[in-house]
Design a protein around this motif. Structure first.
Motif, short mmCIF file in Angstrom:
data_model
loop_
_atom_site.label_atom_id
_atom_site.label_comp_id
_atom_site.label_asym_id
_atom_site.label_seq_id
_atom_site.Cartn_x
_atom_site.Cartn_y
_atom_site.Cartn_z
N ARG A 130 -26.34 119.48 -17.48
CA ARG A 130 -25.75 120.81 -17.31
C ARG A 130 -26.82 121.90 -17.53
O ARG A 130 -26.90 122.85 -16.76
N ASP A 131 -27.64 121.71 -18.55
CA ASP A 131 -28.71 122.68 -18.81
C ASP A 131 -29.70 122.73 -17.67
O ASP A 131 -30.18 123.80 -17.29
N ILE A 139 -40.21 124.51 -17.22
CA ILE A 139 -38.77 124.32 -17.42
C ILE A 139 -38.50 123.31 -18.52
O ILE A 139 -37.52 123.40 -19.24
N PRO A 163 -37.81 124.94 -22.33
CA PRO A 163 -36.46 125.37 -22.73
C PRO A 163 -35.44 124.25 -22.66
O PRO A 163 -34.53 124.18 -23.48
N HIS A 195 -28.36 124.64 -14.88
CA HIS A 195 -28.36 126.05 -15.25
C HIS A 195 -29.75 126.65 -15.01
O HIS A 195 -29.89 127.72 -14.41
N LEU A 196 -30.78 125.94 -15.44
CA LEU A 196 -32.15 126.41 -15.24
C LEU A 196 -32.51 126.47 -13.76
O LEU A 196 -33.22 127.36 -13.31
N ASP A 237 -30.43 127.12 -11.38
CA ASP A 237 -29.79 128.34 -10.88
C ASP A 237 -30.66 129.57 -11.21
O ASP A 237 -30.85 130.43 -10.36
N ILE A 238 -31.14 129.61 -12.45
CA ILE A 238 -31.95 130.76 -12.87
C ILE A 238 -33.20 130.86 -12.00
O ILE A 238 -33.59 131.93 -11.54
N ASN A 239 -33.81 129.71 -11.75
CA ASN A 239 -35.03 129.73 -10.95
C ASN A 239 -34.77 130.05 -9.48
O ASN A 239 -35.60 130.67 -8.83
N LYS A 240 -33.62 129.63 -9.00
CA LYS A 240 -33.27 130.00 -7.63
C LYS A 240 -33.15 131.51 -7.53
O LYS A 240 -33.59 132.12 -6.57
N LEU A 241 -32.55 132.10 -8.56
CA LEU A 241 -32.40 133.55 -8.57
C LEU A 241 -33.75 134.25 -8.68
O LEU A 241 -33.95 135.33 -8.17
N ARG A 242 -34.68 133.58 -9.37
CA ARG A 242 -36.02 134.16 -9.50
C ARG A 242 -36.88 133.84 -8.29
O ARG A 242 -38.07 134.12 -8.28
#
Lengths: 316, 582
Positions: free
Chosen positions: A170-171, A203, A206, A174-175, A177-182
């Motif tokens: 799950r984490d 990655i 974290p 989540h990461l 997703d964050i990187n896709k956004l970045r």
């Protein structure tokens, strides 16, 4: 107090029973066998038996995703092995002469058979994990381990891993997703390998930190729920062991010890390099395999008759 | 009885003690609320009580804690578990077994009770919390509220005398929170458990607590009854309070403008007390509300022109699997300078909706149209980010060595010029007051600072749309007020902000529009004053009190709303008070 029509028999239906544990042992044996033997016939047999289990429990759809992953890995393995492993006497195709300085691309029969064996082994291992995840009730497994008086540190470790990997997954998502956004991608980036590796490396930090924090919280949760309070732990569920269960246990022991014995005396030995063993199986080997196959069939029959005892979604 | 004498504790990793010289006595059956800002040592105190300190978390331990003649230093947490129950903030970390029933019996099995005792106790908890429908379900399939109830039931099955709760409702929606707290209050009333609870949202528990212990920098600042607490600190806007108490204080101050505020007068703590004390004051000024009902409090929809949108969502359908949709037929639009709050029960699809707007989940049906203004002076940018999303837990997204590097990494894919990047980073550090942390490791920042950095990372690319997922989660009052100010400032910059939240205070303070999701659809859509007063669990305390006074739904949701209408001449004074918090 509200009247609840619950009795212990009713409640115990909410959980599985000894069969979960036996299936766990059975799959563990397959896992070990896959690493013990190079003999392709044994591996093919194990693979077929696993397919039979998958079909009996009608979990093909759930396993299909795993199969797609295996297919991709297999192609990758085939490619790597063909390019980097020039061993083998029977050359089918060769790109350069051996005197050249560059690595030789040599496709040999041994090479192909060796890769095939490794792919089969991978299939067996991953299918074992797949079936384990789908069919076995974690609660049952933990409870039986506790009943068997396995040291509580080992059970703690198993509990942590059972909770740990789904949360890690799950984490990771989540990461991702964050990187896709970045606008960084965790998917392989052909254009910039170095930055790709760097981002993946970053990655990990974290991910590991979060996982560590989670494991600490799970361990705390076990502590505050009196885990390890006393050696006399109650098992609410009384496992009724039937005659068939006993036969299955004997079968499992026979199967496990028999195969390990055969491996020690080297009866089912098979070598790939430099050239494939001339005689794959002796008559004794064949007889042994037949015997083990019968044992296996009994176990599969036993599990198929106990279908209702495994996780309820597969009964729906 | 709990007795803490001269207790001081310092974590191994910390340079200073987290708790200093704590002296405390808590009688059996007391319901104590532990208050304090983040990092004040509340959770540490709970850990010390149940033995996790020093058995699980090492450090320098001085003084003595005695719980019913037992010293936790001599008994590890698993030995104290029968006496002390501990409920975690996040139920996901507390539930250990796969099925609800297994979870309920786990503790009792560990304690070695006979099967008959286990059966009786579990049956009782099942009946008490009505768990029959979910008994065979897997714990990870439950909603947040159900998970927390199962966690409570499984702890209560062990029959502890003392319950320690560390922000147990912070993950819950208003329905689930109300259900959980009601169960807890009933338990306290009927069984006289000793309850020590950490909770930032005081208004939900204030009627039931016997005592408040207020910690600051590891020291007890206040230890007494709630009425005393709010009277003593009424003038101190740094101390956590409820919006109703804030309003009561303002009204009293307004009434006694020419005299000094009388400290001996107790402030009303709940809506009933408030309405009975101040109904005359408000009813005497009815004409003001009548006037304002005709022109409802200047609440106008700023996005009334359909062509002036930044985001237009039409007939959106989202699903993780092909067969079961999570959201269906979602249509709404938003424009710049607007804050849209998405509300709904746990698991209703709020985060999924934000993710789909951010492009992380592809819709199975429908469209999401985004229109942005072309930025001037953006020649150094290869492309501009249209949307930024800030996730619930900001710390997970940081993996650089410093705040500066974190912001730079965010900007790098969009801007090649180092000079331009540095300029923007400096601006963001200024905007979010993070300059002093420029070279600090992001994970060492406090929750509020991390949230500001996450916002900074999201805003540095100047997105047209900012998406926030539970931005006030786990924040204390001070951090929350500060965050609201930042959100307002971001809005002023022309950003469309979408917030998925359970926080009614946040919604009532800043939302231009609310989307309420239920049964996979938008159930209500409109300005907060149109929606919140009519739906009880989503109504603010101020609104409940004003509705009670006027005996009809009123549009007042916040202290500011009431002051604006009834005490407009005291408005400046109140604003000064809010600034003090910052």
């Amino acid at each position: 107090m509200q009247d609840i029509a619950l009795n212990r028999e009713n409640l115990s239906q909410s959980s599985g029973n000894i069969k979960s544990f036996l299936l766990f042992l059975y799959l563990s044996e397959y896992f070990v066998f896959a690493f013990l033997f190079d003999n392709p016939i044994i591996l093919v047999l194990l693979f077929i038996l696993l397919i039979i289990i998958i079909c009996i429990f009608k979990i093909q759809k759930k396993i299909a995703m795993l199969s797609r992953m295996i297919l991709i890995i297999s192609l990758f393995m085939m490619l790597i092995s063909t390019l980097l492993n020039p061993s083998g006497d029977h050359v089918i195709f060769s790109l350069w002469e051996p005197k050249h300085f560059f690595p030789i691309i040599n496709i040999t029969i041994e090479n192909l058979v060796g890769t095939g064996i490794n792919i089969l082994r991978l299939c067996i291992v991953l299918y074992c994990f797949g079936i384990f995840n789908i069919l076995i009730d974690n609660d049952d497994l933990l409870r039986i381990l506790m009943k068997l008086h396995i040291p509580h540190k080992i059970i703690l470790l198993i509990t942590l891993s059972l909770k740990f990997f789904p949360l890690l997954n799950r984490d990771f998502n989540h990461l991702q997703d964050i990187n896709k956004l970045r606008r960084y991608s965790i998917e392989p980036n052909k254009k910039n390998r170095r930055s790709d590796i760097r981002i993946k490396g970053e990655i990990l930090l974290p991910l590991l930190t979060n996982s560590l924090e989670r494991s600490i919280q799970i361990a705390q949760a076990l502590d505050v729920r009196a885990f390890g309070y006393s050696k006399k732990r109650t098992n609410f569920f009384q496992y009724k062991i039937s005659k068939f269960d006993i036969i299955a246990i004997i079968n499992l022991i026979l199967l496990g010890s028999g195969v390990i014995h055969l491996w020690i005396i080297g009866l089912l030995e098979f070598s790939v390099y430099p050239s494939i063993s001339s005689s794959i199986l002796t008559q004794l080997d064949l007889f042994t395999i037949l015997f083990l196959f019968v044992l296996n069939l009994f176990l599969i029959l036993y599990f198929s008759f106990s279908k209702k005892d495994f996780q309820e979604e597969f009964n729906d | 009885m709990i007795k803490i004498s001269n207790f001081t504790f310092q974590y191994n990793s910390s340079p200073n003690p987290i708790l200093t010289n704590i002296n405390l006595k808590i009688k059996s059956g007391e319901f104590v609320l532990l208050l304090g800002s983040s990092g004040s040592g509340k959770s540490t105190l709970l850990r010390a009580l149940n033995g996790l300190i020093p058995h699980f978390f090492g450090g320098i331990y001085k003084g003595e804690i005695i719980i019913d003649d037992k010293n936790p230093i001599q008994y590890p947490p698993n030995q104290l578990a029968q006496k002390i129950g501990y409920i975690f903030q996040n139920p996901d970390n507390q539930l250990l077994m796969e099925k609800v029933f297994s979870e309920l019996i786990f503790g009792l099995e560990n304690l070695g009770f006979s099967r008959d005792v286990i059966e009786d106790r579990v049956k009782y908890q099942i009946s008490r919390f009505n768990l029959v429908p979910i008994l065979n379900q897997k714990t990870y399939n439950l909603s947040g509220g159900q998970k927390q109830i199962v966690a409570l039931a499984s702890i209560l099955a062990m029959s502890p005398k003392i319950l320690l709760l560390d922000e147990p409702t912070s993950e819950l929606d208003p329905f689930a929170r109300a259900h959980f707290l009601q169960n807890l209050f009933n338990l306290h009333a009927t069984h006289q458990y000793t309850i020590i609870m950490i909770e930032h949202n005081i208004e939900h528990v204030i009627d039931y607590i016997d005592r408040i212990i207020y910690l600051e920098h590891g020291k007890i600042i206040f230890n007494g009854i709630p009425k005393q607490f709010f009277n003593q600190f009424a003038e101190n806007s740094m101390i956590p309070t409820t919006s109703l108490i804030k309003l009561a204080y303002q009204v009293k101050k307004y009434e006694n403008r020419n005299n000094n505020y009388l400290k001996n007068e107790y402030l009303p703590l709940n809506t009933q007390q408030f309405s009975s004390e101040f109904s005359d004051f408000f009813l005497a000024r009815q004409e003001k509300i009548l006037f304002n009902f005709q022109n409802p409090l200047n609440y106008k929809q700023e996005c009334n022109n359909s062509t002036n949108y930044r985001l237009n969502v039409k007939n959106l359908e989202l699903s993780y699997t092909l067969t079961i949709p999570i959201l269906q037929n979602i249509s709404f639009s938003g424009c710049s300078h607007e804050i849209i709050c998405i509300m709904g029960k746990n698991g209703c699809g709020k985060t999924t909706l934000l993710k789909s707007i951010a492009g992380l989940i592809h819709p199975t049906n429908g469209t999401i149209k985004i229109s942005i203004d072309k930025k001037e002076n953006a020649s150094d940018f290869q492309s501009t980010s249209q949307i930024s999303l800030v996730f619930q837990n900001p710390s997970i997204q940081f993996y650089r060595d410093s705040v500066y590097e974190e912001l730079d990494a965010q900007l790098l894919p969009f801007c090649n010029s180092k000079l331009e990047r540095d300029k923007r980073i400096e601006n963001i550090l200024d905007f979010f007051d993070l300059k002093q942390f420029k070279l600090q490791y992001p994970r060492y920042l406090s929750l509020g600072e991390q949230q500001r950095l996450a916002l900074g990372c999201a805003l540095i690319t100047e997105p047209a749309i900012l998406l926030l997922d539970e931005p006030t989660h786990g924040m204390d009052q001070k951090q929350k007020v500060r965050l609201l100010q930042y959100i307002e400032r971001i809005k002023e910059k022309g950003c469309l902000i979408l917030i998925a939240t359970h926080d009614l205070e946040l919604v009532s303070s800043i939302a231009s529009k609310i989307l309420y999701l239920e049964d996979k659809k938008i159930k209500w859509q409109g300005i907060p004053q149109e929606i919140l007063p009519y739906y009880t669990p989503f109504t603010t305390e101020i609104n409940s009190a004003m509705n009670l006074i006027f005996q009809r739904p009123t549009p007042f949701l916040t202290v500011e709303n009431v002051i604006e209408v009834f005490m407009d001449d005291a408005k400046e004074c109140f604003e000064q008070n809010v600034m003090d918090v910052l």
